[in-house]
Scaffold this motif. Structure first.
Motif, PDB file in Angstrom:
ATOM      1  N   THR A  14       0.829  -1.203   0.000  1.00  0.00           N
ATOM      2  CA  THR A  14       0.000   0.000   0.000  1.00  0.00           C
ATOM      3  C   THR A  14       0.865   1.255   0.000  1.00  0.00           C
ATOM      4  O   THR A  14       0.459   2.288  -0.514  1.00  0.00           O
ATOM      5  CB  THR A  14      -0.921  -0.004   1.233  1.00  0.00           C
ATOM      6  N   TYR A  17       1.282   3.302  -3.211  1.00  0.00           N
ATOM      7  CA  TYR A  17       0.225   4.224  -3.612  1.00  0.00           C
ATOM      8  C   TYR A  17       0.143   5.448  -2.702  1.00  0.00           C
ATOM      9  O   TYR A  17      -0.186   6.537  -3.150  1.00  0.00           O
ATOM     10  CB  TYR A  17      -1.128   3.503  -3.620  1.00  0.00           C
ATOM     11  N   ILE A  97      -2.032  -6.641  -3.771  1.00  0.00           N
ATOM     12  CA  ILE A  97      -1.679  -5.236  -3.973  1.00  0.00           C
ATOM     13  C   ILE A  97      -0.252  -5.123  -4.502  1.00  0.00           C
ATOM     14  O   ILE A  97       0.054  -4.265  -5.326  1.00  0.00           O
ATOM     15  CB  ILE A  97      -1.854  -4.447  -2.660  1.00  0.00           C
ATOM     16  N   SER A 101       1.089  -3.143  -7.675  1.00  0.00           N
ATOM     17  CA  SER A 101       2.059  -2.064  -7.528  1.00  0.00           C
ATOM     18  C   SER A 101       3.142  -2.136  -8.594  1.00  0.00           C
ATOM     19  O   SER A 101       3.725  -1.122  -8.958  1.00  0.00           O
ATOM     20  CB  SER A 101       2.687  -2.095  -6.135  1.00  0.00           C
TER      21      SER A 101
END
Length: 115
Positions: A14, A17, A97, A101
């Protein structure tokens, strides 16, 4: 330890982002450490504080370890199983994720090279 792995996978993926997540997590970890019952038992705290402290994921694991080592009682297997399932979900979410990415990094690299 599995829950720490799952949460770290999720946060590292995460962090691509949300760039400020690393700065924010330092404060969160400090709060988690100071609110974990390392030097005291949750039973000695007022009921209102017990409910607030049990939200800390480290608190339950420390209390369970205290029951096993100090009081010679067995751990609560159902809640430990729930922690395991939650940590596996965080691990899987972090891996998903992480795959996305890679696309995010490639897209930013294309934008940077086009200028």
């Amino acid at each position: 330890m599995l829950i720490a792995l799952g949460i770290s996978f999720f946060l590292s993926a995460t962090g691509v982002y949300f760039r400020d997540l690393g700065h924010f997590m330092g404060h969160i970890v400090t709060v988690l450490i100071f609110t974990s019952p390392v030097f005291f038992s949750l039973e000695r705290m007022p009921k209102i504080m017990q409910k607030a402290m049990i939200v800390n994921p480290i608190a339950y694991l420390l209390e369970n370890a205290r029951f096993v080592m100090v009081y010679n009682k067995g751990p609560e297997w159902i809640l430990l199983g729930l922690y395991t399932v939650i940590s596996l979900l965080f691990t899987k979410l972090g891996l998903v994720i992480s795959e996305n990415s890679k696309r995010f990094c490639r897209r930013n690299l294309k934008l940077w090279n086009s200028n």
